[in-house]
Design a protein around this motif. Structure first.
Motif, PDB file in Angstrom:
ATOM      1  N   CYS A 299       0.846  -1.191   0.000  1.00 21.30           N
ATOM      2  CA  CYS A 299       0.000   0.000   0.000  1.00 21.30           C
ATOM      3  C   CYS A 299       0.884   1.244   0.000  1.00 21.30           C
ATOM      4  CB  CYS A 299      -0.911   0.015   1.224  1.00 21.30           C
ATOM      5  SG  CYS A 299      -2.336  -1.070   1.083  1.00 21.30           S
ATOM      6  N   LEU A 300       0.395   2.285  -0.646  1.00 23.17           N
ATOM      7  CA  LEU A 300       1.126   3.550  -0.696  1.00 23.17           C
ATOM      8  C   LEU A 300       1.164   4.190   0.677  1.00 23.17           C
ATOM      9  CD1 LEU A 300       2.476   5.654  -2.627  1.00 23.17           C
ATOM     10  CD2 LEU A 300       0.211   6.744  -2.768  1.00 23.17           C
ATOM     11  N   ARG A 301       2.350   4.664   1.073  1.00 24.27           N
ATOM     12  CA  ARG A 301       2.520   5.358   2.343  1.00 24.27           C
ATOM     13  C   ARG A 301       2.658   6.860   2.109  1.00 24.27           C
ATOM     14  NH1 ARG A 301       7.068   1.269   5.052  1.00 24.27           N
ATOM     15  NH2 ARG A 301       5.690  -0.562   5.241  1.00 24.27           N
ATOM     16  N   PRO A 302       2.388   7.673   3.128  1.00 17.85           N
ATOM     17  CA  PRO A 302       2.439   9.123   2.945  1.00 17.85           C
ATOM     18  C   PRO A 302       3.789   9.648   2.472  1.00 17.85           C
ATOM     19  CG  PRO A 302       1.279   8.585   4.965  1.00 17.85           C
ATOM     20  CD  PRO A 302       1.848   7.302   4.457  1.00 17.85           C
ATOM     21  N   ASP A 303       4.889   8.943   2.818  1.00 17.29           N
ATOM     22  CA  ASP A 303       6.212   9.414   2.437  1.00 17.29           C
ATOM     23  C   ASP A 303       6.770   8.687   1.212  1.00 17.29           C
ATOM     24  OD1 ASP A 303       6.447   7.003   3.696  1.00 17.29           O
ATOM     25  OD2 ASP A 303       8.242   7.522   4.851  1.00 17.29           O
ATOM     26  N   ASP A 304       5.944   7.905   0.532  1.00 14.45           N
ATOM     27  CA  ASP A 304       6.412   7.128  -0.616  1.00 14.45           C
ATOM     28  C   ASP A 304       6.630   7.993  -1.842  1.00 14.45           C
ATOM     29  OD1 ASP A 304       6.904   4.439  -0.031  1.00 14.45           O
ATOM     30  OD2 ASP A 304       4.780   3.895  -0.128  1.00 14.45           O
ATOM     31  N   ASN A 305       7.600   7.597  -2.659  1.00 15.83           N
ATOM     32  CA  ASN A 305       7.719   8.066  -4.028  1.00 15.83           C
ATOM     33  C   ASN A 305       7.691   6.834  -4.928  1.00 15.83           C
ATOM     34  OD1 ASN A 305      10.367   6.932  -4.068  1.00 15.83           O
ATOM     35  ND2 ASN A 305      11.216   8.837  -3.228  1.00 15.83           N
ATOM     36  N   LEU A 306       7.903   7.032  -6.201  1.00 15.43           N
ATOM     37  CA  LEU A 306       7.821   5.919  -7.144  1.00 15.43           C
ATOM     38  C   LEU A 306       8.767   4.790  -6.765  1.00 15.43           C
ATOM     39  CD1 LEU A 306       6.835   4.706  -9.879  1.00 15.43           C
ATOM     40  CD2 LEU A 306       8.688   5.969 -10.964  1.00 15.43           C
ATOM     41  N   ASN A 307      10.013   5.131  -6.470  1.00 20.64           N
ATOM     42  CA  ASN A 307      11.023   4.107  -6.201  1.00 20.64           C
ATOM     43  C   ASN A 307      10.764   3.359  -4.899  1.00 20.64           C
ATOM     44  OD1 ASN A 307      12.452   4.621  -8.569  1.00 20.64           O
ATOM     45  ND2 ASN A 307      13.664   6.252  -7.615  1.00 20.64           N
TER      46      ASN A 307
END
Length: 301
Positions: free
Chosen positions: A264-272
């Motif tokens: 799942c996408l996290r608030p501090d995620d970017n593509l990599n």
């Protein structure tokens, strides 16, 4: 250029007072000057059709405009459908371009249909160029073997999803699938059969997803599935459905399985970081025995 007209009239007739409210149509010379300039100034097919609707809508009170290009699985729809329908098959040099349908509350008279057909003539070439441009863009963003989005398309879609999810504080999920023992399939059955397996699995993935989901070929025997606004629970349901669908397949005596990583996408995620965490979950699924799903919450050192 040719047009094939069909007219459908509602059984309900409009009051005569409404008929008298029709405004005068602009002159053909004004159409000739206005339409090519406005429609030819863009290669965005949606914008071409939006501008066309705005122009003819002002003169003919077109409530709804709908265009379908079956060859490219493209549809443009704008407005709310009404009772009286006018439909054209658009062709250029005997090549079918699209089906254009317009509706409004009043019946179309012969003068209006002739005027409209003059307007459509000016639409044909800008529309053809815009459709060709969209097709070229799609081919540049598609994997040549499977027809799924390629890595370039994937990067753009994931970055859009990340921006949107962060902005509106929405959850989204990512699946990474890898065909188990794919090298053995190539070694035993040949690369042509391996390509066939990839194509069949790609079709299975595409047909099993929601309209809002997207499937991409990440490289080799790996696929990426983007699930916008899907929670961990929802993403696991999708992943298990895909795993079971593939586990039950018989492709000319080949019985493929897949391992799936989920994050799942996290608030501090970017593509990599999002991709890397999904890849780690996939690696753990393969290390635990394959033909299974592991999410990033289950990662162990």
């Amino acid at each position: 250029m040719s047009l094939l007209r069909s007219v459908t009239t509602s059984v309900n007739t409009e009051p005569s007072v409404k008929r008298q409210q029709r405004q005068a149509l602009r002159a053909p010379l004004e159409l000739q000057l206005t339409l090519p300039r406005l429609l030819g100034g863009t290669l965005d097919r949606d914008l071409v059709l939006q501008r066309f609707h705005e122009i003819i809508g002002n003169d003919l009170d077109i409530a709804h405009l709908d265009l379908i290009d079956d060859a490219e699985h493209y549809r443009f729809s704008r407005g709310t459908a009404a009772g009286h329908q006018l439909c054209y098959q658009l062709k250029i040099e005997n090549e079918h371009l699209a089906t254009l349908t317009m509706t409004r509350s009043l019946p179309f008279n012969e003068q209006e249909m002739i005027w409209l057909e003059q307007a459509i003539v000016h639409l044909l070439m800008p529309l053809k160029h815009a459709l060709q441009y969209a097709e070229a863009l799609e081919q540049a963003m598609s994997d040549g073997l499977t027809g799924l989005g390629n890595r370039r398309a994937m990067n753009q879609a994931l970055n859009r999803c990340i921006r949107s999810s962060h902005r509106y504080e929405r959850v989204s999920s990512l699946l990474m699938l890898d065909i188990d023992h794919f090298k053995n399939i190539n070694d035993k059955h040949g690369h042509a059969m391996g390509d066939h397996v990839l194509t069949v699995l790609a079709q299975t993935l595409h047909s099993a997803l929601r309209l809002t989901d997207q499937a991409f070929r990440y490289g080799g025997e790996e696929f990426i599935i983007l699930l916008p606004e899907a929670s961990m629970t929802g993403a696991r349901i999708v992943a298990e459905r895909l795993r079971q669908a593939i586990d039950g397949m018989d492709i000319q005596g080949i019985f493929p399985t897949v391992s799936i990583g989920l994050a799942c996408l996290r608030p501090d995620d970017n593509l990599n970081t999002w991709l890397n965490r999904t890849d780690q979950a996939l690696y753990q699924a393969k290390r635990q025995g394959r033909n299974r799903i592991v999410d990033d919450g289950q990662l162990t050192d």
